[in-house]
Scaffold this motif. Structure first.
Motif, PDB file in Angstrom:
ATOM      1  N   ILE A  38       1.132   8.898  10.884  1.00 40.91           N
ATOM      2  CA  ILE A  38       1.876   7.775  11.472  1.00 40.91           C
ATOM      3  C   ILE A  38       2.611   7.005  10.389  1.00 40.91           C
ATOM      4  O   ILE A  38       3.748   6.542  10.589  1.00 40.91           O
ATOM      5  CB  ILE A  38       0.920   6.846  12.247  1.00 40.91           C
ATOM      6  CG1 ILE A  38       0.275   7.609  13.407  1.00 40.91           C
ATOM      7  CG2 ILE A  38       1.662   5.627  12.790  1.00 40.91           C
ATOM      8  CD1 ILE A  38      -0.887   6.879  14.032  1.00 40.91           C
ATOM      9  N   GLY A  39       1.967   6.888   9.206  1.00 40.34           N
ATOM     10  CA  GLY A  39       2.655   6.245   8.092  1.00 40.34           C
ATOM     11  C   GLY A  39       3.895   7.016   7.685  1.00 40.34           C
ATOM     12  O   GLY A  39       4.941   6.423   7.372  1.00 40.34           O
ATOM     13  N   LEU A 123      -2.642  -3.301   0.130  1.00 40.46           N
ATOM     14  CA  LEU A 123      -1.402  -2.624  -0.235  1.00 40.46           C
ATOM     15  C   LEU A 123      -0.429  -2.579   0.944  1.00 40.46           C
ATOM     16  O   LEU A 123       0.785  -2.709   0.768  1.00 40.46           O
ATOM     17  CB  LEU A 123      -1.699  -1.201  -0.716  1.00 40.46           C
ATOM     18  CG  LEU A 123      -2.376  -1.086  -2.083  1.00 40.46           C
ATOM     19  CD1 LEU A 123      -2.835   0.357  -2.324  1.00 40.46           C
ATOM     20  CD2 LEU A 123      -1.428  -1.532  -3.191  1.00 40.46           C
ATOM     21  N   GLY A 124      -0.993  -2.410   2.153  1.00 44.24           N
ATOM     22  CA  GLY A 124      -0.132  -2.416   3.337  1.00 44.24           C
ATOM     23  C   GLY A 124       0.557  -3.748   3.523  1.00 44.24           C
ATOM     24  O   GLY A 124       1.747  -3.806   3.883  1.00 44.24           O
ATOM     25  N   THR A 138       3.990   4.128  -2.707  1.00 46.02           N
ATOM     26  CA  THR A 138       3.318   5.303  -3.265  1.00 46.02           C
ATOM     27  C   THR A 138       1.818   5.056  -3.393  1.00 46.02           C
ATOM     28  O   THR A 138       1.009   5.926  -3.053  1.00 46.02           O
ATOM     29  CB  THR A 138       3.907   5.644  -4.644  1.00 46.02           C
ATOM     30  OG1 THR A 138       5.314   5.859  -4.514  1.00 46.02           O
ATOM     31  CG2 THR A 138       3.258   6.894  -5.212  1.00 46.02           C
ATOM     32  N   ALA A 139       1.436   3.868  -3.880  1.00 43.68           N
ATOM     33  CA  ALA A 139       0.011   3.530  -4.009  1.00 43.68           C
ATOM     34  C   ALA A 139      -0.668   3.486  -2.642  1.00 43.68           C
ATOM     35  O   ALA A 139      -1.829   3.888  -2.490  1.00 43.68           O
ATOM     36  CB  ALA A 139      -0.141   2.186  -4.715  1.00 43.68           C
ATOM     37  N   HIS A 140       0.065   3.021  -1.640  1.00 42.73           N
ATOM     38  CA  HIS A 140      -0.458   2.954  -0.271  1.00 42.73           C
ATOM     39  C   HIS A 140      -0.788   4.353   0.249  1.00 42.73           C
ATOM     40  O   HIS A 140      -1.867   4.593   0.804  1.00 42.73           O
ATOM     41  CB  HIS A 140       0.592   2.279   0.616  1.00 42.73           C
ATOM     42  CG  HIS A 140       0.108   1.907   1.976  1.00 42.73           C
ATOM     43  ND1 HIS A 140      -0.999   1.129   2.200  1.00 42.73           N
ATOM     44  CD2 HIS A 140       0.603   2.212   3.212  1.00 42.73           C
ATOM     45  CE1 HIS A 140      -1.173   0.955   3.505  1.00 42.73           C
ATOM     46  NE2 HIS A 140      -0.217   1.616   4.138  1.00 42.73           N
ATOM     47  N   LEU A 141       0.122   5.296   0.046  1.00 42.04           N
ATOM     48  CA  LEU A 141      -0.099   6.670   0.476  1.00 42.04           C
ATOM     49  C   LEU A 141      -1.221   7.328  -0.332  1.00 42.04           C
ATOM     50  O   LEU A 141      -2.071   8.032   0.231  1.00 42.04           O
ATOM     51  CB  LEU A 141       1.188   7.484   0.333  1.00 42.04           C
ATOM     52  CG  LEU A 141       1.086   8.983   0.597  1.00 42.04           C
ATOM     53  CD1 LEU A 141       0.646   9.253   2.038  1.00 42.04           C
ATOM     54  CD2 LEU A 141       2.401   9.691   0.292  1.00 42.04           C
ATOM     55  N   THR A 142      -1.235   7.089  -1.635  1.00 42.97           N
ATOM     56  CA  THR A 142      -2.259   7.696  -2.487  1.00 42.97           C
ATOM     57  C   THR A 142      -3.657   7.255  -2.059  1.00 42.97           C
ATOM     58  O   THR A 142      -4.581   8.079  -1.964  1.00 42.97           O
ATOM     59  CB  THR A 142      -2.024   7.311  -3.956  1.00 42.97           C
ATOM     60  OG1 THR A 142      -0.724   7.728  -4.352  1.00 42.97           O
ATOM     61  CG2 THR A 142      -3.056   7.962  -4.860  1.00 42.97           C
ATOM     62  N   THR A 143      -3.824   5.972  -1.789  1.00 45.33           N
ATOM     63  CA  THR A 143      -5.129   5.461  -1.353  1.00 45.33           C
ATOM     64  C   THR A 143      -5.537   6.076  -0.028  1.00 45.33           C
ATOM     65  O   THR A 143      -6.706   6.411   0.178  1.00 45.33           O
ATOM     66  CB  THR A 143      -5.090   3.928  -1.232  1.00 45.33           C
ATOM     67  OG1 THR A 143      -4.588   3.361  -2.440  1.00 45.33           O
ATOM     68  CG2 THR A 143      -6.492   3.368  -0.983  1.00 45.33           C
ATOM     69  N   ALA A 144      -4.572   6.246   0.859  1.00 44.60           N
ATOM     70  CA  ALA A 144      -4.879   6.854   2.159  1.00 44.60           C
ATOM     71  C   ALA A 144      -5.361   8.288   1.994  1.00 44.60           C
ATOM     72  O   ALA A 144      -6.333   8.709   2.628  1.00 44.60           O
ATOM     73  CB  ALA A 144      -3.642   6.812   3.058  1.00 44.60           C
TER      74      ALA A 144
END
Length: 312
Positions: A38-39, A123-124, A138-144
């Motif tokens: 979804i992101g 981060l979101g 990028t950090a948001h996706l990496t954490t996910a």
């Protein structure tokens, strides 16, 4: 005269609780993979700022008149993240309360995942307030993706408790670890490239193409490492349960991912569903490789403990 029926042996202490937590962990993996997908859809549809405020959307829990596809994507992305946070809070709290009946590593692993989801929420929020700054996205996706890996491994380790499985060789365990690290690095590079719209700039103006080239080169290394993992499964000993099948499933996902990547480039990112499927497959691959590594580590740990007991 018929012999009296013998009562069934009682299950091991904590078995029911462990099974319920394993079920919750499996649902968490699905929710986190969906969160990544979804992101990706939110980014592709340029809906990252569809809700201008945070944590509400237009000052409401459920935006009414403002609701459209972009607002729905961003709102549903936040809703899924909230559900994941609540589920991890339940998992962590239950793990600590029932820790005497559960594996000692579980409360710490669940607690780490809970901290990570809190970081993910922060981060979101920053991605919205800082207007989708590339490093934050990028950090948001990496954490996910790290959360997908952690919860997938957590589920596999819970599912292994009480099962007597053989351990894979140390070299195969190392190969599984390398495959997961390289795939995560590839996802990180892809996320960084996407957050800067490097591929779009490369196609439109010829700038930023170095990111696209690096992504393709690392993709080749990631594919080869996973293919090596699958190709060496015939060399593994018997009694590994689902481990070889998981490795072969990872190989199949790599094939799908490569095809989607080529298709995405040929369409020059003009097919949003293909781009979203590319990110979804990446999340599934991370979860699958984490499952392989967790099962391998669990088997090695059990083997070492058994060896210590015998020699002791």
């Amino acid at each position: 005269m018929a012999a009296p029926l013998q009562p069934e042996p009682n299950p091991l202490p904590g078995t029911v609780l462990r099974q319920r937590l394993a079920l919750l962990a499996s649902h968490l993996v699905v929710a986190l993979v969906a969160l990544v997908a979804i992101g990706g859809a939110t980014r592709v549809m340029e809906a990252g700022l569809a809700c201008p405020d945070w944590p509400l959307c237009y000052g409401r829990l459920l935006p009414g008149h403002q609701m459209n596809l972009q607002v729905f994507l961003e709102w549903f992305h936040r809703l899924d993240a909230f559900v994941v946070g609540v589920a991890l809070l339940v998992l962590t709290g239950t793990s600590w309360i029932g820790r005497r009946q559960l594996p000692g590593w579980l409360p710490w692993a669940a607690g780490t995942a809970l901290v990570m989801v809190a970081v993910q929420g922060g981060l979101g929020a920053l991605t919205v307030t800082q207007l989708l700054a590339a490093p934050l996205v990028t950090a948001h996706l990496t954490t996910a993706l790290l959360l997908v890996a952690l919860t997938s491994g957590l589920y596999q380790r819970l599912a292994m408790v009480g099962r007597h499985l053989q351990a894979p060789p140390a070299w195969w365990l190392a190969l599984a670890g390398v495959s997961l690290v390289v795939v995560l690095a590839q996802c990180l590079l892809g996320g960084s490239m996407a957050s800067q719209w490097a591929a779009d700039q490369c196609f439109s103006s010829g700038s930023g193409c170095r990111w696209l080239l690096a992504h393709r080169q690392l993709a080749m290394l990631a594919a080869l490492s996973v293919l090596a993992l699958g190709a060496t499964t015939p060399l593994l000993p018997k009694g590994l349960g689902q481990l070889p099948a998981l490795a072969l499933a990872a190989v199949a996902l790599v094939g799908v991912q490569v095809a989607l990547g080529v298709w995405t480039l040929r369409l020059q990112l003009d097919a949003p569903l293909v781009t979203i499927a590319h990110q979804l497959t990446a999340a599934l691959l991370v979860g699958l490789l984490a499952a392989v590594l967790a099962r391998s580590l669990g088997g090695r740990e059990r083997s070492l403990l058994s060896s210590e007991v015998v020699h002791g």
